[in-house]
Design a protein around this motif. Structure first.
Motif, PDB file in Angstrom:
ATOM      1  N   THR A 107       0.836  -1.203   0.000  1.00 20.57           N
ATOM      2  CA  THR A 107       0.000   0.000   0.000  1.00 20.57           C
ATOM      3  C   THR A 107       0.870   1.251   0.000  1.00 20.57           C
ATOM      4  O   THR A 107       0.752   2.106  -0.861  1.00 20.57           O
ATOM      5  N   MET A 108       1.756   1.329   0.963  1.00 22.77           N
ATOM      6  CA  MET A 108       2.547   2.550   1.148  1.00 22.77           C
ATOM      7  C   MET A 108       3.930   2.450   0.522  1.00 22.77           C
ATOM      8  O   MET A 108       4.646   3.455   0.462  1.00 22.77           O
ATOM      9  N   GLY A 109       4.340   1.258   0.099  1.00 26.74           N
ATOM     10  CA  GLY A 109       5.673   1.101  -0.467  1.00 26.74           C
ATOM     11  C   GLY A 109       6.740   1.461   0.555  1.00 26.74           C
ATOM     12  O   GLY A 109       6.569   1.266   1.764  1.00 26.74           O
ATOM     13  N   ASN A 110       7.836   2.019   0.060  1.00 27.63           N
ATOM     14  CA  ASN A 110       8.961   2.352   0.941  1.00 27.63           C
ATOM     15  C   ASN A 110       8.789   3.740   1.548  1.00 27.63           C
ATOM     16  O   ASN A 110       9.661   4.603   1.448  1.00 27.63           O
ATOM     17  N   GLN A 111       7.658   3.910   2.205  1.00 25.37           N
ATOM     18  CA  GLN A 111       7.288   5.205   2.762  1.00 25.37           C
ATOM     19  C   GLN A 111       8.240   5.637   3.881  1.00 25.37           C
ATOM     20  O   GLN A 111       8.386   6.825   4.157  1.00 25.37           O
ATOM     21  N   TYR A 136      13.603   4.034  -3.174  1.00 24.96           N
ATOM     22  CA  TYR A 136      12.201   4.322  -2.854  1.00 24.96           C
ATOM     23  C   TYR A 136      11.199   3.629  -3.790  1.00 24.96           C
ATOM     24  O   TYR A 136      10.186   3.092  -3.329  1.00 24.96           O
ATOM     25  N   PRO A 137      11.405   3.618  -5.112  1.00 21.19           N
ATOM     26  CA  PRO A 137      10.352   3.074  -5.987  1.00 21.19           C
ATOM     27  C   PRO A 137       9.925   1.660  -5.588  1.00 21.19           C
ATOM     28  O   PRO A 137      10.750   0.826  -5.173  1.00 21.19           O
ATOM     29  N   GLU A 138       8.642   1.411  -5.751  1.00 21.35           N
ATOM     30  CA  GLU A 138       8.089   0.134  -5.277  1.00 21.35           C
ATOM     31  C   GLU A 138       8.677  -1.057  -6.021  1.00 21.35           C
ATOM     32  O   GLU A 138       8.734  -2.170  -5.483  1.00 21.35           O
ATOM     33  N   SER A 139       9.128  -0.841  -7.251  1.00 15.89           N
ATOM     34  CA  SER A 139       9.703  -1.962  -7.995  1.00 15.89           C
ATOM     35  C   SER A 139      10.930  -2.525  -7.295  1.00 15.89           C
ATOM     36  O   SER A 139      11.317  -3.675  -7.536  1.00 15.89           O
ATOM     37  N   GLY A 150      18.110 -14.912  -5.577  1.00 10.96           N
ATOM     38  CA  GLY A 150      18.657 -15.399  -6.851  1.00 10.96           C
ATOM     39  C   GLY A 150      17.593 -15.768  -7.860  1.00 10.96           C
ATOM     40  O   GLY A 150      17.750 -16.710  -8.636  1.00 10.96           O
ATOM     41  N   ILE A 151      16.498 -15.014  -7.886  1.00 12.47           N
ATOM     42  CA  ILE A 151      15.366 -15.304  -8.779  1.00 12.47           C
ATOM     43  C   ILE A 151      15.526 -14.506 -10.078  1.00 12.47           C
ATOM     44  O   ILE A 151      15.798 -13.305 -10.049  1.00 12.47           O
ATOM     45  N   GLU A 152      15.306 -15.163 -11.211  1.00 11.14           N
ATOM     46  CA  GLU A 152      15.524 -14.487 -12.493  1.00 11.14           C
ATOM     47  C   GLU A 152      14.287 -14.466 -13.401  1.00 11.14           C
ATOM     48  O   GLU A 152      14.376 -14.154 -14.574  1.00 11.14           O
ATOM     49  N   GLY A 153      13.136 -14.823 -12.836  1.00  9.03           N
ATOM     50  CA  GLY A 153      11.900 -14.766 -13.616  1.00  9.03           C
ATOM     51  C   GLY A 153      11.227 -13.404 -13.468  1.00  9.03           C
ATOM     52  O   GLY A 153      11.833 -12.446 -12.985  1.00  9.03           O
ATOM     53  N   PRO A 154       9.973 -13.299 -13.888  1.00  5.94           N
ATOM     54  CA  PRO A 154       9.270 -12.013 -13.809  1.00  5.94           C
ATOM     55  C   PRO A 154       9.176 -11.510 -12.366  1.00  5.94           C
ATOM     56  O   PRO A 154       8.921 -12.298 -11.451  1.00  5.94           O
ATOM     57  N   CYS A 155       9.377 -10.211 -12.195  1.00 11.12           N
ATOM     58  CA  CYS A 155       9.288  -9.584 -10.863  1.00 11.12           C
ATOM     59  C   CYS A 155       8.382  -8.367 -10.958  1.00 11.12           C
ATOM     60  O   CYS A 155       8.719  -7.415 -11.666  1.00 11.12           O
ATOM     61  N   GLN A 156       7.294  -8.404 -10.262  1.00 10.96           N
ATOM     62  CA  GLN A 156       6.376  -7.261 -10.300  1.00 10.96           C
ATOM     63  C   GLN A 156       5.922  -6.861  -8.897  1.00 10.96           C
ATOM     64  O   GLN A 156       5.906  -7.698  -7.987  1.00 10.96           O
ATOM     65  N   VAL A 157       5.540  -5.597  -8.773  1.00 12.97           N
ATOM     66  CA  VAL A 157       4.868  -5.120  -7.564  1.00 12.97           C
ATOM     67  C   VAL A 157       3.495  -4.617  -7.985  1.00 12.97           C
ATOM     68  O   VAL A 157       3.358  -3.909  -8.988  1.00 12.97           O
ATOM     69  N   ILE A 158       2.500  -5.015  -7.224  1.00  9.16           N
ATOM     70  CA  ILE A 158       1.131  -4.567  -7.491  1.00  9.16           C
ATOM     71  C   ILE A 158       0.679  -3.742  -6.284  1.00  9.16           C
ATOM     72  O   ILE A 158       0.334  -4.301  -5.240  1.00  9.16           O
TER      73      ILE A 158
ATOM     74  N   PHE B 160     -12.148  -5.114 -12.715  1.00  8.82           N
ATOM     75  CA  PHE B 160     -10.988  -5.168 -11.811  1.00  8.82           C
ATOM     76  C   PHE B 160     -10.276  -3.838 -11.927  1.00  8.82           C
ATOM     77  O   PHE B 160     -10.521  -3.067 -12.858  1.00  8.82           O
ATOM     78  N   ASN B 161      -9.392  -3.596 -10.970  1.00 17.13           N
ATOM     79  CA  ASN B 161      -8.668  -2.324 -10.964  1.00 17.13           C
ATOM     80  C   ASN B 161      -7.286  -2.575 -10.392  1.00 17.13           C
ATOM     81  O   ASN B 161      -7.113  -2.717  -9.193  1.00 17.13           O
ATOM     82  N   THR B 162      -6.308  -2.627 -11.261  1.00 15.72           N
ATOM     83  CA  THR B 162      -4.965  -3.053 -10.864  1.00 15.72           C
ATOM     84  C   THR B 162      -3.951  -1.985 -11.251  1.00 15.72           C
ATOM     85  O   THR B 162      -4.040  -1.413 -12.342  1.00 15.72           O
ATOM     86  N   THR B 163      -3.020  -1.756 -10.375  1.00 13.42           N
ATOM     87  CA  THR B 163      -1.876  -0.905 -10.713  1.00 13.42           C
ATOM     88  C   THR B 163      -0.624  -1.770 -10.664  1.00 13.42           C
ATOM     89  O   THR B 163      -0.479  -2.617  -9.773  1.00 13.42           O
ATOM     90  N   VAL B 164       0.235  -1.594 -11.633  1.00 14.84           N
ATOM     91  CA  VAL B 164       1.478  -2.352 -11.693  1.00 14.84           C
ATOM     92  C   VAL B 164       2.638  -1.373 -11.544  1.00 14.84           C
ATOM     93  O   VAL B 164       2.710  -0.376 -12.270  1.00 14.84           O
ATOM     94  N   ALA B 165       3.524  -1.664 -10.591  1.00 14.28           N
ATOM     95  CA  ALA B 165       4.670  -0.778 -10.354  1.00 14.28           C
ATOM     96  C   ALA B 165       5.944  -1.590 -10.557  1.00 14.28           C
ATOM     97  O   ALA B 165       6.496  -2.124  -9.606  1.00 14.28           O
ATOM     98  N   SER B 166       6.361  -1.705 -11.779  1.00 14.07           N
ATOM     99  CA  SER B 166       7.614  -2.416 -12.042  1.00 14.07           C
ATOM    100  C   SER B 166       8.572  -1.487 -12.779  1.00 14.07           C
ATOM    101  O   SER B 166       9.219  -1.863 -13.748  1.00 14.07           O
TER     102      SER B 166
END
Lengths: 404, 412
Positions: A107-111, A136-139, A150-158, B160-166
């Motif tokens: 929710t707040m990320g690296n607030q 700071y960025p959530e990614s 050591g993970i090399e697949g897709p990495c996302q933050v929602i 749905f309502n999604t935000t992606v931060a990558s």
């Protein structure tokens, strides 16, 4: 063929303890972890309690990055992820690391970085380290998890606010279902945030003492922190490697109220939609459910809205199916909440016990009635539904089932 | 992630960018090389020494013209950009009147820093003036997903309502997410957006991330140039409407392009070789998922932005991917559009659609044979819309992720 999804690893840091075994012991004992906040001076606010992860030292969880360069949310996410993958034994020879993904919600990320900068500005002292600010960025939350493990697949933050954990888990499941990855490290994290506290305080949503979901005299939610991570694996591959399977992720549903920026739809429009979609996705019937892990924040609006939605979906079963809110003990850990609740759902199935709704005194006729008050209940849980609601009316529901 | 079985198509586009409201001026700028940059005028708030910078900002525009006045004062610029771009895209897709059932519209938005300025100020005001002085109306703006949440209410999207931060991969990851939602029939239409705004707090993060010039700001934003001094930060919103091809055709809409595949990878190290390997892996994976080979590529719309470390990794990846076909044009659209971070991927996609629609590749770059150098080719070249015409789009995030999508022309 639709790939089945196994839950094989659990990691949790919460206001009632670190590590899923201790967490479960505390949870089933009805331990309330909210208390006066220590991480910032709350004297300016009218209320002072919240939930914090005590005695958290990030150092043992970091082997690659310097935790001092990371916001506390990232630290919590890395720690929960390491606990979960170690619990699952995921990083052995069974999987190519390029076939593992990371999906984190927040929710707040690296607030904490923003608040450290505000403190610095107020005190008029020198600059914070660039390495800290640049993270700071959530990614960076998922990137830090990937680097550490050591993970090399897709990495996302929602960052879909307080439903983010379930959103991240759902996306991790989709990556497996589509064959993009064999396993996903999925969950959510949020550190205690003074800014977040100011938001809920201004909305008059924080309870003065304790969180009392579904109670007639409930006074609000409690701002908390924590992290929850579950390891999802392609079921067949998990079985093939002899993994311990806590539960199966059977489906999910998403929806949006599209009604108000901060208030839930009074009739639970989005919540009803998300639950119905999840049940359809899991190809189940309303009669199949043994337990509902409620969003249950303890605000008047949330608990009545959620109760309305559950009643619409489950009809007369709504007040019979055992339902509890662990936020009564943890407070609301924001983007971590539904991820920690996913850990809870897996443990509920695994241990055949339903955690209680603590601090419960008096039923509210507007709310669900079978709320497992104050004491854990031994109960075989075959199928559990877990709700997560967020600002903007963003809803995510997941369903887990017992593996026979 | 392959889209086999269910063709996912793009049927509407919209944008608010430094080139104005709508996509026409933006696509024209790509063709002419016109650059809409300006100096920061002190907006590079930072406790680090900094020189004057170039940025690309959405200039004077009147959001009320498109959005009406009501409630605008409570919305951040990023939310206003996303609103306007979405309304234009829905209109372009023929979904403005009549509007679809709200349960048939989902939203996914790539965005990283939309809530940063608000939450910084919220916390500061609470601490310095008192918690009673923060506004409840500002509360929802403090979150990263504020633009997407506001948009759902505005356009009535309930699926749905999604935000992606990558990071810089957010736009392509949003496309991958949207395609999955459509293929699973979790919705009928998806509004896929990318949005960021420039403000002092965003510039503070960029400055400390060492992506902005410490000197020679006039040499920023030069893709693949060894002397380039960093990003030219940009802002705005780009929006696409996605749906299943069969649905689009059934309602008489001619798709603009087909989204053939998406993928994403991660590099464990900042080292150029590792980063380029992760990007190359993403490119191979996405081409394989799309049923294509590098031999069938007609264009790469790349993520190069003038930050040498990122651009070198990209050039190295392309030199291996295109070892046998170095003449494939590479279009680094951020040379014209700037680096808009979470919005960048959708702006790249808009540019690719512009090529498919206008049947012309704007002035682009080409590899120098047997090297990892790309040099500009200042002539526009014709686009031949053959049966397997394919565009590869790539992005890299600062923290190690690489994402890629393949767009193809939409067959009849």
């Amino acid at each position: 063929m639709i790939r089945r999804i196994a839950v094989t690893g659990l990691g949790v840091l919460s206001p009632i303890g670190i590590g899923h075994e201790y967490f479960w012991k505390q949870l089933t004992a009805g331990t309330v972890g909210t208390k006066p906040i220590r991480s910032f001076d709350s004297s300016m606010f009218d209320v002072h309690n919240g939930g914090e992860v005590d005695n958290f030292d990030p150092a043992p969880y970091f082997q690659v990055l310097d935790p001092a360069d990371c916001g506390r949310t990232t630290q919590l996410a890395v720690a929960a992820s390491r606990l979960a993958v170690e619990d699952a034994g995921l990083l052995g020879p069974d999987y190519d690391r390029q076939r593992i993904g990371v999906c984190m919600g927040t929710t707040m990320g690296n607030q904490s970085i923003v608040e450290a900068e505000n403190d610095r500005h107020i005190r008029g002292v020198g600059s914070l380290p660039s390495a800290f600010i640049s993270h700071y960025p959530e990614s960076f939350i998922s990137a830090a998890v990937a680097q550490e493990l050591g993970i090399e697949g897709p990495c996302q933050v929602i960052p879909t606010a307080c439903a983010a954990g379930n959103y991240a888990i759902s996306w991790g499941a989709d990556l497996i279902r589509d064959g993009v990855v064999d396993a996903a490290i999925a969950g959510g994290a949020d550190a205690m945030s003074r800014g977040c506290f100011a938001v809920f305080h201004r909305l008059g949503a924080i309870a003065p003492e304790v969180c009392q979901p579904f109670d007639l005299k409930r006074k609000g939610m409690m701002v908390s922190e924590g992290a929850g991570v579950i390891v999802l694996e392609d079921y067949e591959k998990a079985v093939a490697r002899g993994a311990r399977i806590y539960a199966e992720l059977l489906g999910y549903g998403l929806a949006c109220d599209a009604y108000h920026p901060t208030a839930p739809h009074p009739e639970g429009l989005g919540a009803e939609g998300a639950m119905r979609k999840a049940i359809a996705d899991a190809q189940l019937h309303e009669r199949s459910f043994s337990y509902i892990n409620a969003h249950g924040t303890g605000t008047r609006a949330n608990d009545s809205s959620e109760s309305n939605a559950v009643r619409k979906v489950f009809g007369s079963l709504a007040d019979e199916i055992p339902t509890s809110s662990i936020k009564s003990m943890l407070g609301h850990t924001m983007g971590a909440a539904s991820a920690i609740e996913a850990v809870t759902c897996a443990l509920t199935i695994y241990h055949a016990t339903i955690p209680p709704t603590a601090n419960f005194n008096e039923p509210d006729p507007e709310c669900l009635q079978n709320v497992v008050p104050n004491q854990a209940m031994p109960h075989q849980v075959d199928v559990v539904l877990s709700n997560a609601f967020a600002f903007g009316g963003n809803i995510s529901t997941i369903i887990m089932g017992r593996v026979s | 992630m392959s889209m086999k079985g269910d063709s996912i198509v793009i049927t509407g586009i919209g944008a608010v960018s430094p080139y104005g409201v709508g996509t026409e001026a933006l696509l024209k700028a790509l063709r002419t090389g016109e650059m809409q940059r300006c100096t920061t005028n002190g907006e590079a708030a930072s406790d680090k020494d900094s020189c004057e910078l170039y940025v690309m900002k959405v200039g004077a525009w009147n959001p009320a013209e498109l959005l009406g006045k009501r409630g605008l004062q409570y919305l951040r610029p990023s939310t206003q950009y996303l609103f306007a771009a979405s309304l234009l895209a829905l209109q372009h897709a023929g979904l403005d009147d009549p509007k679809p059932d709200p349960d048939d519209i989902g939203i996914v938005v790539g965005s990283n820093l939309a809530g940063l300025q608000s939450i910084t100020q919220y916390d500061l005001t609470a601490v310095t003036e008192g918690p009673q002085y923060v506004s409840p109306m500002e509360a929802p703006n403090t979150l990263a997903n504020a633009p997407a949440s506001h948009l759902a209410i505005r356009v009535q999207a309930r699926a749905f309502n999604t935000t992606v931060a990558s990071g810089q991969c957010a736009g392509f990851d949003a496309l991958g997410y949207a395609s999955k939602m459509l293929r699973e029939k979790r919705t009928r239409y998806v509004i896929v957006g990318g949005v960021e705004e420039l403000n002092p707090r965003v510039m503070w993060v960029y400055r400390h991330a060492d992506v902005l010039p410490a000197e020679r700001p006039e040499d920023a934003g030069l893709p693949y140039h060894p002397e380039s001094t960093g990003w030219i930060p940009s802002e705005g919103a780009a929006v696409l409407i996605l749906e299943q091809k069969a649905d689009a055709l059934a309602r008489g809409v001619r798709p603009l392009a087909e989204l053939a595949a998406w993928t994403s990878t991660f590099a464990l190290s900042k080292e150029t070789g590792k980063r380029s390997a992760a990007l190359e892996r993403a490119a191979w994976q996405v081409l394989t998922a799309a049923g294509r080979t590098p031999d069938e590529l007609d264009l790469i719309v790349s993520g190069a932005n003038g930050l040498s470390s990122q651009d070198q990794a990209e050039a190295l990846a392309f030199s291996r991917l295109l070892a046998d076909r170095p003449a494939v044009p590479v279009l680094p659209v951020k040379e014209t559009l700037g680096e808009s971070y979470g919005a960048g991927g959708i702006f790249q996609t808009l540019a690719a659609i512009g090529v498919l629609q206008n049947e012309e590749i704007p002035p682009s770059y080409r590899l120098v044979s047997d090297t990892a150098s790309l040099v500009p080719n200042r002539e526009a070249t014709p686009w031949i819309n053959h049966q397997t015409a394919s565009v590869l789009l790539t992005s890299q995030d600062l923290f190690g992720a690489s994402s890629a999508v393949v767009l193809t022309r939409c067959g009849e």
